[in-house]
Design an enzyme around this catalytic site. Structure first.
Site, short mmCIF file in Angstrom:
data_model
loop_
_atom_site.label_atom_id
_atom_site.label_comp_id
_atom_site.label_asym_id
_atom_site.label_seq_id
_atom_site.Cartn_x
_atom_site.Cartn_y
_atom_site.Cartn_z
N LYS A 140 37.34 25.54 51.56
CA LYS A 140 38.06 25.56 52.85
C LYS A 140 37.34 26.50 53.82
O LYS A 140 36.57 27.38 53.39
CB LYS A 140 39.51 26.02 52.69
CG LYS A 140 39.72 27.44 52.11
CD LYS A 140 39.62 28.59 53.10
CE LYS A 140 39.82 29.95 52.43
NZ LYS A 140 39.25 31.09 53.13
N PRO A 199 29.64 28.52 46.66
CA PRO A 199 29.22 29.89 46.36
C PRO A 199 30.43 30.79 46.06
O PRO A 199 31.51 30.59 46.61
CB PRO A 199 28.52 30.34 47.64
CG PRO A 199 28.11 29.07 48.32
CD PRO A 199 29.16 28.05 47.97
N VAL A 200 30.19 31.76 45.17
CA VAL A 200 31.28 32.65 44.72
C VAL A 200 31.45 33.82 45.71
O VAL A 200 30.47 34.31 46.27
CB VAL A 200 30.96 33.19 43.30
CG1 VAL A 200 31.97 34.23 42.86
CG2 VAL A 200 30.93 32.04 42.30
N ALA A 214 32.66 33.92 48.70
CA ALA A 214 32.03 33.49 49.94
C ALA A 214 33.01 33.30 51.09
O ALA A 214 32.62 32.97 52.20
CB ALA A 214 31.29 32.17 49.70
N ALA A 269 37.29 30.06 49.26
CA ALA A 269 38.37 29.80 48.30
C ALA A 269 37.93 28.99 47.09
O ALA A 269 38.70 28.21 46.54
CB ALA A 269 39.56 29.11 48.99
N GLY A 270 36.67 29.19 46.65
CA GLY A 270 36.17 28.42 45.50
C GLY A 270 37.04 28.59 44.27
O GLY A 270 37.43 27.60 43.63
N GLY A 271 37.36 29.83 43.92
CA GLY A 271 38.16 30.07 42.72
C GLY A 271 39.57 29.52 42.86
O GLY A 271 40.11 28.91 41.93
N ASP A 277 45.67 31.84 48.11
CA ASP A 277 45.13 30.59 48.67
C ASP A 277 45.40 29.38 47.78
O ASP A 277 45.14 28.24 48.18
CB ASP A 277 43.60 30.70 48.86
CG ASP A 277 43.23 31.59 50.05
OD1 ASP A 277 44.09 31.84 50.90
OD2 ASP A 277 42.05 32.00 50.12
P1 ATP Z 1 39.02 33.49 49.23
O1 ATP Z 1 38.38 32.73 50.35
O2 ATP Z 1 40.21 32.76 48.62
O3 ATP Z 1 39.29 34.93 49.52
P2 ATP Z 1 36.42 33.67 47.99
O4 ATP Z 1 35.79 32.36 48.32
O5 ATP Z 1 36.01 34.81 48.85
O6 ATP Z 1 37.99 33.51 48.00
P3 ATP Z 1 36.05 33.15 45.20
O7 ATP Z 1 34.76 32.40 45.12
O8 ATP Z 1 37.30 32.38 45.03
O9 ATP Z 1 36.11 34.06 46.50
O10 ATP Z 1 35.93 34.30 44.08
C1 ATP Z 1 36.64 35.49 44.12
C2 ATP Z 1 36.51 36.15 42.74
O11 ATP Z 1 37.28 35.40 41.80
C3 ATP Z 1 35.08 36.15 42.20
O12 ATP Z 1 34.44 37.38 42.44
C4 ATP Z 1 35.23 35.84 40.71
O13 ATP Z 1 34.99 36.98 39.94
C5 ATP Z 1 36.68 35.43 40.51
N1 ATP Z 1 36.80 34.08 39.89
C6 ATP Z 1 37.56 33.76 38.84
N2 ATP Z 1 37.48 32.46 38.56
C7 ATP Z 1 36.66 31.90 39.46
C8 ATP Z 1 36.19 30.58 39.67
N3 ATP Z 1 36.56 29.55 38.89
N4 ATP Z 1 35.35 30.39 40.71
C9 ATP Z 1 35.00 31.43 41.52
N5 ATP Z 1 35.39 32.70 41.33
C10 ATP Z 1 36.24 32.95 40.32
#
Ligand code: ATP
Length: 304
Positions: free
Chosen positions: A11, A102-103, A105, A108-110, A144
């Site tokens: 997203k 990307p993690v 990022a 909201a990948g997780g 999220d």
């Molecule tokens: P948001 O936009 O919801 O704040 P984000 O995109 O910044 O999230 P994510 O990629 O969802 O961040 O990852 C946040 C943390 O969640 C990561 O540092 C990771 O350690 C943890 N995590 C646990 N499971 C997952 C997963 N399946 N994919 C990504 N991160 C994960």
């Protein structure tokens, strides 16, 4: 049905306002969220082992800056355990995650992975739970996650759990550019708490402008209260935004807590020129050209 392959879409935030804070410390938000065409692929398989929940994963051949583990901390495992604990009959599950988003990022990948696991297991179990029930159970996994159950274009309020779909579609070419480091969401909120200046923005005007297809109206009213925090934590963000705007972006902003920058372009040519320039300056290697998606399209699962 014994298995499904779900797509967990990323997203972007087309505006994020921090409107207050709950007694338990959670920030109250008003955000416009939009699903975009970048996704993790999640194979979900029911096994004969009644209690075992396990997973493995790959990065689709790429080499991520931040690797995640397949243990109890992974949101896929947490989501599977949560829904399985609520089923009338216990089943084991094996999950295979192919990570493209990307993690850490701001996409909201997780959370999206967790929502996809809930949707997938619910489908295998014969749709025992409604979308509302999935959303309600998912709040405990992250703010999220309820939005990611159906996704699309929505206004999300509260800590993210009050979701109002917006009956409109965003027609623009989107470029996502993620600098080579993640931002921890708690670190971004912590910075905001120490510098709580909100430079305004008007979420309702953004929604009105999306409805009218008025891109200038979106640009004039969009605002992300976490943008300054992200810029502080990742100093290359302004350079990326500047390149996007020099190459003709209607607007460029940080999504969520960053560090990914998204740009809206009226032509594919401008988007492609911005993408090449950002790459050639060595600012980002994770760059994606995507479009906005509606929920129907976003959650076409491949069910077997
Ligand atoms: P948001 O936009 O919801 O704040 P984000 O995109 O910044 O999230 P994510 O990629 O969802 O961040 O990852 C946040 C943390 O969640 C990561 O540092 C990771 O350690 C943890 N995590 C646990 N499971 C997952 C997963 N399946 N994919 C990504 N991160 C994960």
């Amino acid at each position: 049905m014994k298995s499904v392959i779900e797509r967990a879409y990323a997203k972007i935030n087309i505006g994020l306002s921090i409107t207050g804070r709950r007694d338990d410390g959670y920030h109250l938000l008003s955000m416009v969220m939009q699903t975009v065409g970048l996704y993790d692929s999640i194979g979900i398989y029911r096994t004969n082992d009644r209690y075992e929940i396990s997973m493995d994963m790959d990065y689709a051949g790429s080499h991520p800056e931040e690797e995640i583990t397949c243990d109890e901390s992974n949101l896929c495992i947490r989501a599977a355990k949560l829904i399985c604990s609520l089923l009338p009959e216990s089943h084991g599950y094996y999950i295979h995650l192919t990570k493209n988003i990307p993690v850490a990022a701001g996409m909201a990948g997780g959370s999206s992975d967790a929502a996809a696991v809930l949707r997938g297991i619910n489908a295998i179990e014969g749709h025992i739970f409604s979308s509302d029930q999935l959303r309600a159970m998912s709040v405990s996994l992250g703010a999220d996650v309820p939005y990611c159950i159906d996704g699309g274009l929505c206004l999300c309020e509260g800590i993210g759990e009050k979701i109002t779909p917006i009956d409109a579609s965003l027609k623009t070419h989107i470029l996502l550019a993620k600098p080579p480091c993640g931002v921890s969401t708690p670190a971004a909120y912590k910075w905001f708490d120490c510098h709580p200046d909100s430079a305004g923005g008007d979420i309702n005007a953004v929604i009105d402008s999306i409805r009218k297809g008025d891109m200038k109206g979106i640009r004039d009213n969009i605002h992300n209260d976490l943008e300054d925090a992200a810029r502080h934590l990742v100093p290359s963000i302004p350079d990326i935004e500047e390149i996007m705007e020099e190459k003709g972006a209607i607007l460029s902003r940080v999504t969520g807590s960053g560090p990914t920058v998204f740009g809206f372009f009226s032509s594919e040519e401008d988007r492609s020129a911005a993408s090449s320039e950002i790459k050639s300056k060595g600012l980002c290697t994770d760059i994606f050209s995507v479009e906005a998606l509606t929920p129907d399209y976003a959650h076409e699962a491949e069910r077997k």
